[in-house]
Design an enzyme around this catalytic site. Structure first.
Site, short mmCIF file in Angstrom:
data_model
loop_
_atom_site.label_atom_id
_atom_site.label_comp_id
_atom_site.label_asym_id
_atom_site.label_seq_id
_atom_site.Cartn_x
_atom_site.Cartn_y
_atom_site.Cartn_z
N PRO A 14 1.26 -1.17 0.32
CA PRO A 14 0.00 -0.39 0.41
C PRO A 14 1.13 1.24 -0.44
CG PRO A 14 -0.01 -1.12 2.17
CD PRO A 14 0.34 -1.70 0.89
N SER A 262 6.90 5.29 9.11
CA SER A 262 7.25 4.40 8.25
C SER A 262 5.92 3.40 8.29
CB SER A 262 8.16 3.11 8.61
OG SER A 262 7.68 1.99 9.76
N LYS A 263 5.78 2.50 7.33
CA LYS A 263 4.39 1.72 6.67
C LYS A 263 4.61 1.10 7.74
CE LYS A 263 4.90 0.97 1.94
NZ LYS A 263 4.45 0.80 0.14
N ARG A 264 5.61 0.29 8.19
CA ARG A 264 5.77 -0.49 9.30
C ARG A 264 4.65 -0.49 10.25
NH1 ARG A 264 9.94 -1.51 7.01
NH2 ARG A 264 10.95 0.27 8.32
#
Ligand code: GLU
Length: 525
Positions: A14, A262-264
């Site tokens: 995503p 972040s995405k994480r």
């Protein structure tokens, strides 16, 4: 020169809100300069391809109102716009660099390189394939030409690497950072092309920016370390004259300022990091998005615009048109921008106040449809057509009374439920403070005052008329205004919350007001 910019995401998952901001800044810049906004899908790394990611990216941009002029859906004369569909284009460019000596073949197997890496680690050093180490590795710079030919014909695995010049100072210009200098001694010889005939990001990205006549590369700061190689590639190809200008956007930081958002981070920090919900196809986990969390698209865009950019004034609320007018890369800051989730909610609230009551009413009906069932008609294409005229007008008025207290449309129900459902419990503290043995009689007199209006629909008797009737009665009978008013609110709402008592009465209508007072008297009295 016409402005042509591109947003070039890799469909590896995503799109993170930082990615959407990059797309937005490209879009604002393109529109400001009557330029072209391109969406290029960079999917050369097939190993990292995630199904659904490409569609997710397009849906996210669409939700944000970031319009694409050239792209995989829109087409355009510089297509195709998906790198895997351009596969055949890149080899000739790798060959060109090999012929001119700007690139070389490297035959080292990954096992050999791993072993070397380990050996370096054991000496607490880090290995890099660079201007020095390449001299003792298996490549076309060290092997005899015949051997190179033999290896290439044998079908053995190889990669093409860029041949960084030795000890050369690369001077780069970045619109946001100014001059950046790097010595090639600190750089490695990056892989450009692989024997599976796929280019790496660096080669495909530079070749495509050139072929698509990109004028400005606006991208995240994480790509700044790639800039020296990209600038050298332009030089190696002889394209320096038409090299795009570069602008590397600052990072978006976590709310505590410690590191990149972040995405994480997913939902761990208590707020979404994605524009729209993402359903991870591997784990079936859902990561939340701003759209589904109830943010207005305009608010989300406004929030992103101010992460790293300002127009030099205190202005915070911008329509997209105002952003286009005001935006400039020169006013993008160098340092990371901390994301403030509370401020994000504030933005949404500001948009709640800015939007018309009718617009919010539509959203409210959409969100609460099933709860409002009793008042909603069965069919109708527009939501507002599904609601009886009287009820629609009533809902619009309710919205005007409660939106001041809501950050999201989904909050409105908790501020307004009593306009749709009668209370079933009554706040003990209010009863203790305000109720008295004569209260049932006082309330009976008040309902009698309203009986002549019983057949009037909600809103037909105005708040002023309710007020005149009831306040007049309280004054004429020397009743305690505070007690009676608080008890009336208790009867209608069950507690001491909500807008003005007469506002509530007008919106409920005489019949419902009488019913609620009667029920409260039965329950309490
Ligand atoms: N494909 C790269 C990414 O995923 C693009 C970087 C660039 O804009 O050059 O972000």
């Amino acid at each position: 020169m016409s402005v042509r910019v591109r947003f070039a995401p890799s469909p590896t998952g995503p799109l993170h809100m930082g990615g959407v901001r990059t797309a937005l800044f490209n879009y604002l810049f393109a529109r400001k300069h009557q330029g072209t906004m391109i969406l290029r899908i960079e999917d050369t790394d097939q190993g990292r391809f995630v199904p659904g990611a490409e569609e997710y990216i397009m849906e996210s941009l669409e939700w944000c109102g970031i319009q694409i002029d050239e792209g995989i859906k829109e087409g355009g004369k510089f297509g195709p716009y998906r790198q895997s569909d351009r596969k055949l284009i890149y080899k000739q460019y790798a060959d060109q660099l090999l012929e001119s000596g700007w690139a070389y073949y490297s035959f080292d197997s990954s096992e050999d390189l791993d072993a070397i890496r380990k050996e370096y680690e054991s000496r607490k050093e880090t290995f890099s394939y660079d201007t020095q180490t390449r001299k003792s590795l298996r490549n076309s710079l060290t092997l005899a030409p015949d051997e190179v030919k033999r290896l290439l014909h044998s079908g053995v695995h190889f990669v093409v690497r860029f041949r960084m010049p030795e000890n050369h100072e690369i001077v780069m210009q970045d619109i946001i950072r100014g001059e950046v200098r790097v010595n090639t001694a600190t750089l490695d010889d990056k892989v450009l092309f692989k024997s599976d005939r796929m280019p790496t990001y660096h080669l495909a990205n530079v070749v495509d920016d050139h072929l698509m006549e990109i004028s400005h590369v606006i991208r995240g700061e994480e790509w700044l370390p790639s800039l020296p190689l990209h600038v050298m590639l332009y030089k190696a190809f002889g394209w320096t004259d038409t090299m795009p200008q570069f602008a590397h956007l600052p990072l978006i930081l976590k709310p505590n300022g410690n590191g990149k958002l972040s995405k994480r981070d997913g939902d761990k920090l208590g707020f979404p990091v994605f524009p729209i919900n993402w359903n991870n196809p591997e784990t079936n986990e859902i990561y939340s998005g701003y759209r589904e969390a109830g943010y207005f698209r305009e608010a989300f865009v406004n929030i992103l615009a101010l992460l790293g950019w300002n127009d030099g004034t205190d202005k915070e609320i911008y329509t997209t048109d105002e952003l286009i007018q005001a935006f400039s890369l020169e006013r993008v800051g160098k340092s990371g921008s901390r994301f403030d989730p509370e401020k994000a909610k504030w933005f949404n609230h500001q948009y709640m106040l800015l939007k018309s009551n009718e617009e919010i009413a539509e959203e409210f009906i959409k969100a609460q449809g099933s709860r409002l069932k009793a008042q909603v008609k069965a069919q109708g294409s527009r939501l507002r057509d599904q609601v009886e005229e009287v009820e629609w007008n009533r809902i619009v008025k309710i919205i005007s009374l409660v939106k001041e207290r809501a950050e999201f449309v989904k909050d409105i129900w908790s501020q307004a439920w009593f306009f749709f459902e009668a209370p079933t419990t009554y706040d003990e503290a209010v009863i203790k403070k305000r109720w008295s043995p004569e209260m049932p009689l006082i309330l009976k007199d008040i309902t009698s005052l309203l009986l002549p209006y019983l057949s009037l629909a909600p809103c037909a008797l105005s708040l002023g008329e309710f007020e005149t009737l009831i306040k007049g009665h309280i004054v004429a009978n020397s009743l305690n205004m505070g007690n009676v008013m608080n008890i009336l609110r208790l009867c209608l709402v069950g507690s001491s919350v909500g807008p003005g008592v007469f506002d509530i009465m007008a919106l409920l209508g005489p019949k419902e007001v009488i019913a609620r007072i009667d029920r409260a008297v039965q329950t309490i009295g």
